[in-house]
Design a protein around this motif. Structure first.
Motif, PDB file in Angstrom:
ATOM      1  N   PHE A 274       0.825  -1.204   0.000  1.00 26.20           N
ATOM      2  CA  PHE A 274       0.000   0.000   0.000  1.00 26.20           C
ATOM      3  C   PHE A 274       0.862   1.259   0.000  1.00 26.20           C
ATOM      4  O   PHE A 274       0.621   2.194  -0.779  1.00 26.20           O
ATOM      5  CB  PHE A 274      -0.927  -0.011   1.215  1.00 26.20           C
ATOM      6  N   VAL A 275       1.888   1.269   0.861  1.00 28.55           N
ATOM      7  CA  VAL A 275       2.797   2.428   0.912  1.00 28.55           C
ATOM      8  C   VAL A 275       3.522   2.591  -0.421  1.00 28.55           C
ATOM      9  O   VAL A 275       3.655   3.703  -0.948  1.00 28.55           O
ATOM     10  CB  VAL A 275       3.804   2.267   2.064  1.00 28.55           C
ATOM     11  N   PHE A 276       3.988   1.472  -0.997  1.00 27.21           N
ATOM     12  CA  PHE A 276       4.686   1.512  -2.279  1.00 27.21           C
ATOM     13  C   PHE A 276       3.788   2.115  -3.356  1.00 27.21           C
ATOM     14  O   PHE A 276       4.206   2.995  -4.125  1.00 27.21           O
ATOM     15  CB  PHE A 276       5.112   0.089  -2.670  1.00 27.21           C
ATOM     16  N   TYR A 281       2.467   6.196  -7.146  1.00 32.35           N
ATOM     17  CA  TYR A 281       1.458   6.892  -7.948  1.00 32.35           C
ATOM     18  C   TYR A 281       1.314   8.349  -7.521  1.00 32.35           C
ATOM     19  O   TYR A 281       0.943   9.203  -8.326  1.00 32.35           O
ATOM     20  CB  TYR A 281       0.123   6.156  -7.844  1.00 32.35           C
ATOM     21  N   GLY A 282       1.638   8.634  -6.244  1.00 31.92           N
ATOM     22  CA  GLY A 282       1.641  10.028  -5.822  1.00 31.92           C
ATOM     23  C   GLY A 282       2.715  10.819  -6.539  1.00 31.92           C
ATOM     24  O   GLY A 282       2.475  11.967  -6.980  1.00 31.92           O
ATOM     25  N   ALA A 302      10.767   3.970   0.542  1.00 27.90           N
ATOM     26  CA  ALA A 302       9.760   4.371   1.519  1.00 27.90           C
ATOM     27  C   ALA A 302       9.072   3.155   2.128  1.00 27.90           C
ATOM     28  O   ALA A 302       8.870   3.072   3.347  1.00 27.90           O
ATOM     29  CB  ALA A 302       8.729   5.293   0.855  1.00 27.90           C
ATOM     30  N   ALA A 303       8.713   2.200   1.284  1.00 31.64           N
ATOM     31  CA  ALA A 303       8.057   0.986   1.787  1.00 31.64           C
ATOM     32  C   ALA A 303       8.996   0.192   2.689  1.00 31.64           C
ATOM     33  O   ALA A 303       8.565  -0.381   3.696  1.00 31.64           O
ATOM     34  CB  ALA A 303       7.602   0.126   0.612  1.00 31.64           C
ATOM     35  N   LEU A 304      10.279   0.165   2.371  1.00 38.15           N
ATOM     36  CA  LEU A 304      11.257  -0.552   3.183  1.00 38.15           C
ATOM     37  C   LEU A 304      11.386   0.087   4.564  1.00 38.15           C
ATOM     38  O   LEU A 304      11.446  -0.619   5.587  1.00 38.15           O
ATOM     39  CB  LEU A 304      12.618  -0.559   2.480  1.00 38.15           C
ATOM     40  N   ALA A 449      -5.194   5.556   9.306  1.00 40.98           N
ATOM     41  CA  ALA A 449      -5.262   6.015  10.697  1.00 40.98           C
ATOM     42  C   ALA A 449      -3.881   6.456  11.180  1.00 40.98           C
ATOM     43  O   ALA A 449      -3.753   7.481  11.871  1.00 40.98           O
ATOM     44  CB  ALA A 449      -5.796   4.893  11.590  1.00 40.98           C
ATOM     45  N   ALA A 450      -2.830   5.711  10.809  1.00 44.59           N
ATOM     46  CA  ALA A 450      -1.476   6.083  11.222  1.00 44.59           C
ATOM     47  C   ALA A 450      -1.053   7.404  10.601  1.00 44.59           C
ATOM     48  O   ALA A 450      -0.414   8.243  11.257  1.00 44.59           O
ATOM     49  CB  ALA A 450      -0.502   4.967  10.825  1.00 44.59           C
ATOM     50  N   CYS A 451      -1.418   7.629   9.325  1.00 46.04           N
ATOM     51  CA  CYS A 451      -1.049   8.880   8.654  1.00 46.04           C
ATOM     52  C   CYS A 451      -1.810  10.079   9.226  1.00 46.04           C
ATOM     53  O   CYS A 451      -1.273  11.204   9.285  1.00 46.04           O
ATOM     54  CB  CYS A 451      -1.323   8.755   7.153  1.00 46.04           C
ATOM     55  N   LEU A 452      -3.052   9.870   9.647  1.00 44.73           N
ATOM     56  CA  LEU A 452      -3.874  10.971  10.150  1.00 44.73           C
ATOM     57  C   LEU A 452      -3.700  11.195  11.643  1.00 44.73           C
ATOM     58  O   LEU A 452      -4.240  12.169  12.193  1.00 44.73           O
ATOM     59  CB  LEU A 452      -5.355  10.698   9.853  1.00 44.73           C
TER      60      LEU A 452
END
Length: 703
Positions: A274-276, A281-282, A302-304, A449-452
Motif C-alpha cells: 500500500f505504501v509503495f 502513484y503520488g 519508503a516501503a522498506l 489512521a497512522a497517517c492521520l
C-alpha cells in the motif's frame, strides 16, 4: 547409472541457493534432536570433517561439489544452533520460590488462562544472590489489583510463587524448558497479592522506547475501537494480543483465521504494498517529479522504511521477521531492477532467520509461514503461463484470492494439525470471505489512521476498520459454531513433520522428473501418523494426576486440579473434552485418595495426600506406586533397587518425579512394562539442567 546421477546433479545448478536453507535446517534439526549435548570432541570432529571436505572441493567432480557443500552447510547449521544455545545461557531457578519479587516490565501479554502476564528483567529476589538470580521471569497476575494498568519500564514489586520452567507435560511433548531457555526466561510463576509500583520508568533505552510506543498505540487503538474488535485491531497493528479474549482466539483457530492475528506476510505485504503504491502513484501525479526522479525506487525505499518500523513496533516474532526479510529482499530486487517474488527470495529470508535464530526452526511460526510462502510462490510460478485473460476481468482477483487461500491452507494444514491437534473443515470458506476484506479495507484503513494520527483525525481510519474487523470476528465465531466445524487429530510421531517437509521441498525444488518422487515420499509421513499410538498411561510430573487410555478415551484420575496438563494430554489424544467429563470415564478404580490403573497384569497405584500415604501398607499390592508427596521409605526417592527399599515395588514420589519429569507407561507385546520419562525423551541438554548420558527407558519384567 553414474552418468544419470551426474546429469541429475548438474541439472540442479540453477537452483542451488534454494537448497541452502534446507541443508542448514537439517544441521539445526540434528542438533536439537540429540539426546545429549554434543561435546567438544563431536564438534571438533565435525569441524575437521567440514574443513577436509572444503579443502578437497577442487578434487571433487563438478557434479558432486554441491553434495560436498551440503555437508559443510549442514555442519554449519549444527554449529550455529550450538553457538546460539551457549549464548543464551543464563541463571535458572532450581527450586520453588515464594517471596518478594521485584523487576522491570519488559513485556505484557496474556496467559492461556486469560490472566495478564508480565515479563520482568532486572530481577531481585529475597535472599537470592545476584549471580543466581534469573535475568528474566514471567509472572501471571491474578485477583483484584490496585494498579489499573502496567506501563513498559515500570519497576514493580509483589509477593509471588516462582518455579523453574516446566518440562514437557508428557514424554516427547512440547518442551517448554527449551522454549523458555531461548526466551531468556529463568523462572515462571504467578501472584495473587497486590502488585505495587516501586518506581516509574527511568531513562529508557531504544528497545524500551519502542515497547512503550507499541503499548501506547495499542491502548489508543483499543480506546478508539471498543471491545474485541479493538483488541483485534491492536493485535494486527502492534502485535499486542493482551486484549484478546480466549473465546475469540479459539474461534479464530477453529475457523483457520488465526493467521490474521499474526503480523506475517499478509500484513507486511499489504502494508508495504500500500505504501509503495501510494508513494509511486503520488509521485507520478507530479509531472516534473515523474519525468526526472526514479519514482519506483523511491517508493521501494519508503516501503522498506515503513516495513522496518512495523517490524520493530510489532515485537519481532519469527513470522514478522520472515515477512520483513521477504519484503526487504523483494524491495531490494526492485531497486536493482530484478524480479521480486521468487523462490530465491524465500530462500534468502529463510537463511537469514535460521542464522539469526536457529531455534526458530522447531516452532510452528517458522514452519507454517515458510510452508505457506514456498507453496504460494511455487504454485503461482507454475500458473505463470496459464492464460487467464479469457476470463472476465472481475473474476481474476477473486480467482487469485481463492487460489491463495486454498494453497496456503493446504500447505499449513499438516503443520497446524501437528502443533495444535486441530483441522478446520470450513477454513477455506472463512478465508475467502475474510482475507479480501483484510486487504481491501482493514489494512489500508490502518495505514490511513497512522497517517492521520498527527492531525488528530485517526478516528476516520478506525471508523473504516471497525466494521471490517467485526465482520471477520463474526465469520470466525459463526464458522466455529457450526456442527463438525473442525476435528482433532492425535499428536504425530517425531519423524512426521521432518519427512513431510523434505518431501514437499523435494517436489518443489528438485529439477527434473525425479521431483515427482516427492509425491510418493509425502505419503509416508501420513502413513506413520495414521499408525501412531498414544501412551496407555500418563503420569504428571507432580504425581497429582494420571490418565489411562480406554475405549471411551483417556480417563483422568480427578475432575479438577492439573487442568493445564490434563488439557495437553486430551488434545494430544485427539479428543479434547472437559476435564470433568474425562474424569467420569470408566477404566480407573477410585477409592478415596487412591486411584488404581491396570495395564494387563501390571497394577499402577496413585496415592494423593499425606493422610492416604501414611495409611498405606507397603505398596498396597501395586507394582508401581505414584505419590504426590515425598516418601520417607528408604531409597524411594533415590532410585535404589527394590531390595534396598521398605516398599517392595517401584516408587515414583514427588521428589523422584521432579527429577524424571512426567511418565508414560505401556505394556509391551511380551508382557513387559515399559516406562519412559520426560527426562529420557528430552535428553540431557543445557535447558533442562541435566548432564551425562541420557536415561534409557525402564523395562520391568515379571519374575
Amino acid at each position: 547409472m553414474r552418468a544419470v546421477v551426474e546429469d541429475a546433479l548438474l541439472a540442479q545448478r540453477g537452483g542451488l541457493l534454494c537448497w541452502v536453507p534446507v541443508w542448514l535446517g537439517l544441521g539445526i534439526g540434528w542438533y536439537f534432536a540429540q539426546g545429549q549435548e554434543p561435546g567438544a570432541f563431536v564438534l571438533a570432529a565435525g569441524a575437521g570433517l567440514g574443513l577436509a571436505v572444503l579443502l578437497g572441493l577442487p578434487h571433487i567432480g563438478v557434479a558432486y561439489r554441491p553434495v560436498a557443500m551440503a555437508v559443510i552447510i549442514a555442519m554449519t547449521g549444527a554449529g550455529l544452533a550450538k553457538y546460539r544455545s551457549d549464548a543464551m545461557a543464563a541463571p535458572m531457578l532450581s527450586f520453588r520460590y515464594y517471596g518478594a519479587i521485584e523487576g522491570r516490565v519488559v513485556n505484557i501479554d496474556r496467559s492461556a488462562s486469560d490472566a495478564q502476564r508480565l515479563t520482568l528483567d532486572r530481577v531481585v529476589l529475597d535472599r537470592m544472590p545476584p549471580e543466581r538470580t534469573p535475568a528474566r521471569v514471567r509472572v501471571s497476575v491474578h485477583g483484584d489489583q490496585p494498579l489499573a494498568r502496567y506501563h513498559p519500564g515500570d519497576v514493580l514489586v509483589m509477593t509471588g510463587h516462582l518455579s523453574p520452567p516446566a518440562g514437557p507435560a508428557e514424554p516427547g511433548g512440547f518442551d517448554f524448558q527449551r522454549h523458555a531457555w531461548f526466551l531468556g526466561l529463568g523462572a515462571v510463576g504467578y501472584t495473587r497479592t497486590p502488585v505495587l509500583r516501586l518506581a516509574a520508568p527511568d531513562s529508557p533505552d531504544a528497545m524500551m522506547r519502542i515497547f512503550a510506543l507499541r503499548m501506547a498505540i495499542s491502548r489508543a487503538v483499543q480506546e478508539a475501537i471498543p471491545g474485541e474488535a479493538g483488541a483485534f485491531a491492536a493485535a494486527i497493528m502492534t502485535g499486542d494480543r493482551s486484549g484478546m479474549g480466549q473465546e475469540s482466539l479459539a474461534a479464530l483457530r477453529a475457523s483457520n483465521l488465526a493467521h490474521l492475528l499474526a503480523i506475517s506476510g499478509l500484513h507486511m505485504g499489504l502494508l508495504t504494498g500500500f505504501v509503495f503504491a501510494v508513494v509511486r502513484y503520488g509521485l507520478a501525479l507530479v509531472p516534473f517529479v515523474a519525468l526526472r526522479w526514479p519514482g519506483k525506487k523511491i517508493a521501494a525505499v519508503a516501503a522498506l522504511i515503513v516495513g522496518a518500523f512495523y517490524l520493530a513496533l510489532s515485537g519481532g516474532n519469527v513470522a514478522t521477521e520472515r515477512a520483513f526479510v521477504m519484503v526487504a529482499v523483494m524491495l531490494v530486487a526492485v531497486l536493482l531492477g530484478r524480479r521480486a517474488l521468487t523462490l530465491r527470495a524465500v530462500a534468502i529470508a529463510a537463511i537469514i532467520v535460521l542464522v539469526w535464530q536457529p531455534e526458530a526452526l522447531t516452532g510452528p511460526g517458522f514452519q507454517m509461514s515458510f510452508a505457506a510462502t514456498v507453496a504460494l510462490v511455487a504454485v503461482f510460478r507454475a500458473l505463470r503461463g496459464v492464460d487467464l485473460y479469457r476470463l472476465p476481468r472481475w473474476t481474476r482477483p477473486v480467482l487469485s484470492v481463492f487460489v491463495s487461500s486454498l494453497v496456503a491452507g493446504l500447505a499449513t494444514a499438516p503443520f497446524a494439525a501437528a502443533h495444535f491437534n486441530i483441522l478446520s473443515h470450513y477454513g477455506l470458506i472463512a478465508n475467502l470471505i475474510s482475507v479480501p476484506l483484510m486487504g481491501a479495507l482493514v489494512m489500508p484503513a490502518a495505514v490511513l489512521a497512522a497517517c492521520l494520527w498527527p492531525l488528530g483525525l485517526d478516528w476516520i481510519g478506525f471508523a473504516l476498520m471497525e466494521p471490517g474487523l467485526r465482520w471477520i470476528l463474526f465469520v470466525a465465531e459463526t464458522t466455529a459454531a457450526q456442527p463438525r466445524a473442525f476435528s482433532h487429530v492425535i499428536a504425530p510421531p517425531k519423524p512426521v513433520l521432518p519427512l513431510l517437509a523434505l518431501a514437499l521441498l523435494w517436489l518443489i525444488l528438485w529439477q527434473g522428473r525425479a521431483r515427482f518422487a516427492g509425491l510418493a515420499l509425502a505419503v509416508l509421513p501420513f502413513v506413520i501418523w495414521q499408525q501412531g499410538t498414544r501412551p496407555a498411561l500418563l503420569v504428571a510430573d507432580d504425581g497429582g494426576l494420571i490418565g489411562l487410555m480406554g475405549t471411551e478415551g483417556r480417563a483422568l484420575s480427578k475432575a479438577t486440579g492439573g487442568s493445564f496438563v490434563a488439557g495437553i494430554w486430551l488434545e494430544n489424544d485427539g479428543g479434547p473434552v472437559a476435564q470433568q467429563d474425562a474424569a467420569s470415564r470408566s477404566g480407573l478404580l477410585r477409592e478415596g485418595r487412591v486411584v488404581t490403573a491396570m495395564l494387563g497384569e501390571w497394577r499402577i497405584m496413585q496415592v494423593s495426600g499425606k493422610t492416604a500415604l501414611a495409611a498405606l501398607q507397603g505398596c498396597g499390592g501395586a507394582d508401581v506406586l505414584i505419590l504426590n508427596q515425598p516418601d520417607s521409605s528408604t531409597g524411594a526417592s533415590t532410585g535404589a533397587s527394590a531390595g534396598d527399599r521398605t516398599r517392595p515395588c517401584l516408587v515414583y514420589d514427588a521428589i523422584r518425579l521432579r527429577e524424571t519429569g512426567a511418565l508414560a507407561l505401556d505394556q509391551a507385546a511380551d508382557g513387559a512394562l515399559r516406562i519412559v520419562t520426560s527426562g529420557a525423551a528430552a535428553g540431557n541438554r543445557p535447558w533442562n539442567g541435566r548432564s551425562g548420558a541420557p536415561d534409557a527407558p525402564l523395562v520391568l519384567m515379571r519374575q
